[in-house]
Design a protein around this motif. Structure first.
Motif, short mmCIF file in Angstrom:
data_model
loop_
_atom_site.label_atom_id
_atom_site.label_comp_id
_atom_site.label_asym_id
_atom_site.label_seq_id
_atom_site.Cartn_x
_atom_site.Cartn_y
_atom_site.Cartn_z
N GLU A 1 8.90 -65.34 5.43
CA GLU A 1 7.54 -64.96 5.05
C GLU A 1 7.54 -64.46 3.61
N ALA A 2 6.44 -64.64 2.92
CA ALA A 2 6.38 -64.34 1.49
C ALA A 2 6.54 -62.87 1.19
N GLU A 3 6.07 -61.99 2.07
CA GLU A 3 6.13 -60.55 1.83
C GLU A 3 6.68 -59.85 3.06
N PRO A 4 7.99 -59.72 3.16
CA PRO A 4 8.57 -59.11 4.36
C PRO A 4 8.41 -57.59 4.43
N ALA A 5 8.25 -56.92 3.30
CA ALA A 5 8.36 -55.45 3.31
C ALA A 5 7.04 -54.73 3.55
N LEU A 6 6.04 -54.97 2.72
CA LEU A 6 4.81 -54.17 2.80
C LEU A 6 4.18 -54.17 4.19
N PRO A 7 4.09 -55.30 4.89
CA PRO A 7 3.48 -55.26 6.22
C PRO A 7 4.28 -54.45 7.23
#
Length: 346
Positions: free
Chosen positions: A76-82
């Motif tokens: 996934e493009a953004e693993p951290a913030l979510p």
């Protein structure tokens, strides 16, 4: 719960503050540290915060570790913030959060060691580091953009379960089962990579002040003593215009090249600097001038340059960041956010 979390983070905070107070290891908002709390939580330094402040203010953010790893595996493009445990909080996790999550160590330390940076920009750096780190579990990671691209580059080289990563054109990562073990491992690596700096003459501050006066307030002498060595050591001055050696230079001082001028050339240049005006100007034999209005982050990176260049062999085959690599850092929202947090005056 809050008290147990504070107790768990206290040793990491103490170590982080110690690392952050050592400019040979960390400059300004650079570097990051983390702690895995059990197998469910990852606590990592927040983007743009300073490790040196770890015992004075909250700088760590919590993430759902299995969720970060699941998102990383799913590409996934953004693993951290979510995966933030407190999505309503005001702090963002470090750009390098996925790297901290990927590594199996309970404690991970990422620093921009000037000793490591004496090897990391060299085309022959991997071979030279191999001579120094023989017997340790380590890996050389070719340069990749910080964040997810760097994590993928590390992921491709995790065979052999390294405890130490030397990041080309970037820095150093070590892991351990505890803050104490990670700190001891970092100290051991630093001893092996220790590279003496060439002696540099002190800055000619009266000359720098006179030159700054010609700029109509647009430039001022760098405030951190270390910055001036990049101009007062002739070999360093000769290397300074080759290009950016590591990402934070680009983020806080802008793209290469750095203007490197004689005092006479600088006097003429400063009367009518180009637009946009470069962040840093090196005056041969005199020292460093910074663009007025730049904050503590720029001061720290100018000092970093003055610490790194005198440790580099002027005959070394250097690899610098390309214009495309510089552009992807400057056009990146994550780095713009970090820049915005480091505009305060030094």
């Amino acid at each position: 719960m809050a008290s147990s979390l504070a107790a768990a983070l206290a040793p990491l905070a103490a170590l982080s503050a110690r690392l952050g107070a050592n400019r040979d290891l960390v400059q300004g908002a650079g570097g990051n540290t983390s702690l895995k709390r059990g197998d469910r939580e990852l606590w990592v330094k927040a983007s743009g915060t300073w490790l040196s402040a770890a015992e004075r203010q909250p700088i760590f953010v919590g993430l759902d570790l299995p969720e970060v790893l699941r998102r990383l595996k799913a590409d996934e493009a953004e693993p951290a913030l979510p995966a933030l445990l407190d999505p309503a909080g005001t702090l963002r996790p470090s750009i390098e959060t996925t790297l901290h999550a990927l590594l199996p160590h309970r404690v991970v330390l990422h620093v921009h060691s000037v000793n490591a940076l004496a090897f990391a920009p060299r085309a022959d750096g991997e071979a030279l580091v191999a001579e120094r780190l023989g017997g340790l579990r380590w890996a050389w990671i070719p340069y990749a953009k910080p964040g997810l691209p760097l994590t993928r580059a590390v992921q491709a080289r995790l065979g052999g379960a390294p405890d130490i990563l030397v990041l080309g054109n970037h820095g150093l990562v070590v892991g351990g089962s505890s803050p104490e073990e990670a700190a001891a491992r970092l100290d051991a690596v630093e001893r092996r990579l220790a590279t003496p700096a060439r002696a540099a003459a002190p800055a000619d501050l009266p000359l720098l002040e006179r030159l700054a006066g010609l700029s109509g307030g647009r430039y001022r002498p760098a405030q951190l003593t270390e910055a001036h060595a990049a101009a007062t050591d002739p070999a360093s001055f000769g290397m300074a215009a080759r290009g950016a050696l590591y990402p934070d230079h680009v983020v806080f001082l802008g793209p290469a090249p750095i203007p490197t001028l004689s005092a006479a050339q600088a006097a003429e240049w400063l009367r009518q600097p180009p637009e946009p005006a470069p962040a840093l100007l090196l005056v041969a034999g005199a020292g460093a001038l910074l663009r007025a209005g730049l904050g503590a982050g720029a001061e720290e990176m100018a000092a970093c340059l003055g610490l790194v260049l005198p440790r580099l062999d002027p005959a070394a085959p250097l690899t610098v960041l390309s214009p495309a690599q510089e552009a992807e850092l400057l056009d990146w929202d994550a780095e713009k956010y970090r820049q915005s947090l480091n505009t305060a005056k030094p």
